[in-house]
Design a protein around this motif. Structure first.
Motif, PDB file in Angstrom:
ATOM      1  N   THR A 114       0.823  -1.215   0.000  1.00 27.06           N
ATOM      2  CA  THR A 114       0.000   0.000   0.000  1.00 27.06           C
ATOM      3  C   THR A 114       0.859   1.269   0.000  1.00 27.06           C
ATOM      4  OG1 THR A 114      -2.011   0.959   0.935  1.00 27.06           O
ATOM      5  CG2 THR A 114      -0.285   0.368   2.487  1.00 27.06           C
ATOM      6  N   THR A 115       2.108   1.173   0.432  1.00 28.89           N
ATOM      7  CA  THR A 115       2.991   2.342   0.430  1.00 28.89           C
ATOM      8  C   THR A 115       3.876   2.392  -0.814  1.00 28.89           C
ATOM      9  OG1 THR A 115       4.582   1.117   1.801  1.00 28.89           O
ATOM     10  CG2 THR A 115       3.047   2.591   2.930  1.00 28.89           C
ATOM     11  N   GLY A 116       3.565   1.542  -1.821  1.00 29.67           N
ATOM     12  CA  GLY A 116       4.250   1.666  -3.103  1.00 29.67           C
ATOM     13  C   GLY A 116       5.022   0.470  -3.581  1.00 29.67           C
ATOM     14  N   SER A 237      -4.318  -2.395  -8.505  1.00 31.39           N
ATOM     15  CA  SER A 237      -3.795  -1.247  -7.758  1.00 31.39           C
ATOM     16  C   SER A 237      -4.233  -1.405  -6.303  1.00 31.39           C
ATOM     17  CB  SER A 237      -4.338   0.063  -8.329  1.00 31.39           C
ATOM     18  OG  SER A 237      -3.895   0.256  -9.652  1.00 31.39           O
ATOM     19  N   GLY A 239      -3.601   0.604  -2.832  1.00 35.86           N
ATOM     20  CA  GLY A 239      -2.975   1.786  -2.267  1.00 35.86           C
ATOM     21  C   GLY A 239      -2.084   2.421  -3.318  1.00 35.86           C
ATOM     22  N   ASN A 240      -0.839   2.680  -2.963  1.00 35.09           N
ATOM     23  CA  ASN A 240       0.133   3.223  -3.909  1.00 35.09           C
ATOM     24  C   ASN A 240       0.952   2.135  -4.595  1.00 35.09           C
ATOM     25  OD1 ASN A 240      -0.508   5.952  -3.416  1.00 35.09           O
ATOM     26  ND2 ASN A 240       0.742   5.947  -1.562  1.00 35.09           N
ATOM     27  N   ARG A 242       1.461  -1.875  -6.588  1.00 31.62           N
ATOM     28  CA  ARG A 242       1.027  -2.586  -7.789  1.00 31.62           C
ATOM     29  C   ARG A 242       1.155  -4.088  -7.562  1.00 31.62           C
ATOM     30  NH1 ARG A 242       3.947   1.427  -8.141  1.00 31.62           N
ATOM     31  NH2 ARG A 242       5.880   0.228  -7.971  1.00 31.62           N
TER      32      ARG A 242
END
Length: 306
Positions: A114-116, A237, A239-240, A242
Motif C-alpha cells: 500500500t505504500t508503493g 492497484s 494503495g500506492n 502494484r
C-alpha cells in the motif's frame, strides 16, 4: 595558443568527468518468498531466480518460511519486505489451511504494497490464504469457493462480464494444454506483444474469484470445451502499490524445468512484469523468437535445481 590549449584541456576534463560520473543503473532488488506449496516450490524458486538474474536487471534473494503451523521458527522468520523493490510470492497453503503467516508479517506485506511496493503472485500463490482479507484484496482473484468472491469472464467482444458472488462454480482447471493468449488491454508489460501468442502446457484457471477491486485484465484464453474466455493475467492497484497476478508458471512435483517455464513468452512476461512492478516502466525488449499464434518458442538452455 596557450589559452586555447588550456580551454581544450579543461573541456576534455569536463567531458571525461561528466561521462564517468554518471550513476550506473541500479539493479532491481527482488525477494522470492516460499516455504510450502502443493507444487515444487523449491525448483520453482530456483528457476524463477535464474531467469530473472540472467536478464541482468535483477538481484534476487529468497526468504523461506517454516512449513508447519506449530514450528517454533515462525517467531524468527522476519522477511524485510521494505528492503526490496518487488516481492514474488511462491507459496500456498491449499493442502493445509492451518499454515499461515504470523499476523505481524501479513500486516507488513500489506503496508509494503500500500505504500508503493510491487507484488508478483506466481501461479498457485493465488491459491493461498483465503482467510486473509488484505491478501484477497491485493490479488484481486484467486482459487476460491463461489461464496468467496465474484468471478470474471471475457466476452467474445472483449468486454468484462462479472459472475456474482455465489453463482457459478468454485475455481478449477482442466488438463494442462497449449493455449493461445489473447492480449486484452494495452499495458507496459505487454507493449509490442502480438495480439495472440501460444504458450505450452498451461493451466487455464476458470472461475478465479475475489473482490476484483481496482483490477485490470491484461490477457485471456479460451476454454475449448465451453468456448468461454477466462482471464490469464491481471494487475491490481492496492494503495500506492502494484500487483501482478497470473496463472502462468506451473511447475509440478516430479517435473524438471518444464516447457511451461522454457516458454520464451512466459519468461519475457516474467521479466517485464517484475520490472514494471518495481518502477511502472519496462525496458526489457521483446525477443525476436517470441511465440506467435501458431508457433511455440522454447529456451534451449537447461535450468534445474540438483
Amino acid at each position: 595558443m596557450k589559452k586555447y590549449h588550456i580551454f581544450v584541456c579543461l573541456f576534455s576534463l569536463w567531458i571525461f568527468t561528466s561521462v564517468h560520473s554518471q550513476p550506473t543503473s541500479k539493479k532491481i532488488d527482488v525477494l522470492i518468498v516460499d516455504g510450502f506449496s502443493n507444487h515444487d516450490w523449491e525448483q520453482t524458486t530456483y528457476v524463477v531466480k535464474t531467469i530473472l538474474e540472467k536478464s541482468e536487471l535483477f538481484n534476487v534473494s529468497v526468504s523461506t518460511s517454516p512449513a508447519e503451523p506449530e514450528d517454533k521458527n515462525w517467531k524468527h522468520w522476519k522477511p524485510k519486505f521494505k528492503k526490496f523493490d518487488v516481492i514474488i510470492i511462491n507459496c500456498n497453503n491449499i493442502n493445509n489451511k492451518e499454515i499461515k503467516w504470523p499476523k505481524k508479517i501479513e500486516k507488513h506485506l500489506e503496508h509494503y504494497v500500500t505504500t508503493g511496493g510491487g507484488l508478483y503472485i506466481l501461479h498457485s500463490a493465488n491459491n493461498a490464504f483465503p482467510h486473509w482479507k488484505g491478501y484477497n484484496l491485493m490479488i484481486g482473484l484467486g482459487w476460491r469457493q463461489p461464496n468467496q468472491g465474484i468471478a470474471l469472464q471475457v466476452t467474445n467482444d472483449e468486454k468484462i462480464k462479472e459472475i456474482p458472488l455465489g453463482e457459478g462454480k468454485a475455481t478449477y482447471h482442466g488438463p494442462r494444454k497449449d493455449v493461445i493468449i489473447y492480449k486484452l488491454n494495452n499495458h507496459p508489460i505487454n507493449r509490442d506483444l502480438p495480439k495472440k501468442w501460444k504458450t505450452p502446457d498451461m493451466e487455464l484457471y476458470k472461475y478465479a474469484r475475489g473482490p476484483a477491486k481496482n483490477l485490470t485484465v491484461l490477457s485471456y484464453a479460451r476454454d475449448d470445451i465451453t468456448n468461454i474466455n477466462w482471464p490469464v493475467e491481471w494487475v491490481v492497484s492496492y494503495g500506492n502499490g502494484r500487483v501482478y497476478n497470473s496463472s502462468m508458471g506451473h511447475l509440478w512435483k516430479g517435473q524438471t524445468y518444464p516447457i511451461s517455464y522454457r516458454c520464451i513468452g512466459f519468461q519475457t512476461i516474467l521479466i517485464r512484469a517484475t520490472e514494471w512492478l518495481a518502477s511502472e516502466s519496462v525496458t526489457y525488449k521483446i525477443p525476436e523468437n517470441f511465440p506467435t499464434e501458431f508457433n511455440i518458442s522454447l529456451a534451449n538452455e537447461q535450468i534445474s535445481k540438483k
